[in-house]
Design a protein around this motif. Sequence first.
Motif, PDB file in Angstrom:
ATOM      1  N   ASP A   9      21.010  50.046  44.871  1.00 49.03           N
ATOM      2  CA  ASP A   9      21.411  50.268  46.270  1.00 49.03           C
ATOM      3  C   ASP A   9      21.836  48.954  46.929  1.00 49.03           C
ATOM      4  N   GLU A  10      21.120  47.874  46.615  1.00 47.32           N
ATOM      5  CA  GLU A  10      21.483  46.573  47.181  1.00 47.32           C
ATOM      6  C   GLU A  10      22.857  46.137  46.668  1.00 47.32           C
ATOM      7  N   LEU A  34      26.109  45.295  48.919  1.00 45.42           N
ATOM      8  CA  LEU A  34      26.805  44.012  48.868  1.00 45.42           C
ATOM      9  C   LEU A  34      28.311  44.219  48.703  1.00 45.42           C
ATOM     10  N   ILE A  35      28.678  45.154  47.841  1.00 48.36           N
ATOM     11  CA  ILE A  35      30.097  45.435  47.617  1.00 48.36           C
ATOM     12  C   ILE A  35      30.711  46.059  48.861  1.00 48.36           C
ATOM     13  N   GLU A  36      29.998  46.995  49.475  1.00 47.64           N
ATOM     14  CA  GLU A  36      30.510  47.646  50.689  1.00 47.64           C
ATOM     15  C   GLU A  36      30.677  46.646  51.832  1.00 47.64           C
ATOM     16  N   GLN A  37      29.768  45.680  51.936  1.00 51.41           N
ATOM     17  CA  GLN A  37      29.885  44.658  52.980  1.00 51.41           C
ATOM     18  C   GLN A  37      31.089  43.756  52.736  1.00 51.41           C
ATOM     19  N   VAL A  83      27.556  52.631  41.900  1.00 51.37           N
ATOM     20  CA  VAL A  83      27.008  51.661  40.963  1.00 51.37           C
ATOM     21  C   VAL A  83      26.130  52.403  39.974  1.00 51.37           C
ATOM     22  N   LEU A  84      26.416  52.201  38.695  1.00 53.85           N
ATOM     23  CA  LEU A  84      25.694  52.885  37.623  1.00 53.85           C
ATOM     24  C   LEU A  84      24.990  51.868  36.743  1.00 53.85           C
ATOM     25  N   ASP A  85      23.804  52.246  36.280  1.00 57.47           N
ATOM     26  CA  ASP A  85      23.031  51.438  35.344  1.00 57.47           C
ATOM     27  C   ASP A  85      23.444  51.880  33.938  1.00 57.47           C
ATOM     28  N   THR A 105      18.252  49.374  32.100  1.00 60.49           N
ATOM     29  CA  THR A 105      17.481  48.177  32.436  1.00 60.49           C
ATOM     30  C   THR A 105      17.895  47.570  33.772  1.00 60.49           C
ATOM     31  N   ALA A 106      18.899  48.166  34.428  1.00 60.92           N
ATOM     32  CA  ALA A 106      19.403  47.745  35.741  1.00 60.92           C
ATOM     33  C   ALA A 106      19.922  46.318  35.760  1.00 60.92           C
ATOM     34  N   ASP A 107      20.349  45.807  34.600  1.00 62.72           N
ATOM     35  CA  ASP A 107      20.970  44.481  34.595  1.00 62.72           C
ATOM     36  C   ASP A 107      22.367  44.496  33.966  1.00 62.72           C
ATOM     37  N   HIS A 108      22.746  45.629  33.385  1.00 62.63           N
ATOM     38  CA  HIS A 108      24.107  45.828  32.885  1.00 62.63           C
ATOM     39  C   HIS A 108      24.683  46.993  33.687  1.00 62.63           C
ATOM     40  N   LEU A 109      25.540  46.667  34.633  1.00 63.17           N
ATOM     41  CA  LEU A 109      25.980  47.655  35.605  1.00 63.17           C
ATOM     42  C   LEU A 109      27.469  47.956  35.487  1.00 63.17           C
ATOM     43  N   ARG A 110      27.823  49.159  35.906  1.00 64.34           N
ATOM     44  CA  ARG A 110      29.222  49.547  36.057  1.00 64.34           C
ATOM     45  C   ARG A 110      29.401  49.911  37.524  1.00 64.34           C
ATOM     46  N   ALA A 111      30.380  49.289  38.144  1.00 63.86           N
ATOM     47  CA  ALA A 111      30.702  49.606  39.533  1.00 63.86           C
ATOM     48  C   ALA A 111      32.061  50.301  39.556  1.00 63.86           C
TER      49      ALA A 111
END
Length: 71
Positions: free
Chosen positions: A6-7, A11-14, A23-25, A29-35
């Motif tokens: 969510d953060e 950040l991207i929306e701001q 944003v997808l995990d 592990t929530a450190d390799h993301l796809r936006a």
Amino acid sequence: MAADLDEVKELIEQALPGADVEVLDETGTADHLRAVVRAPQFEGLSRIDQHRLVKAAVQERMDDGSIHALS
């Protein structure tokens, strides 16, 4: 330390007002993301320049190691 999805979205929306952001995990592990980002700021930009704008929005989280990869 993993990123808070969510953060990252916020950040991207701001950075890109009016953007539609998802944003997808990718690994669980929530450190390799796809936006997935659709933004009016992308008009006329190459995919590389679009990616640079998104990466710049989350650079702090990449620098602190909470995001290892972003596609």
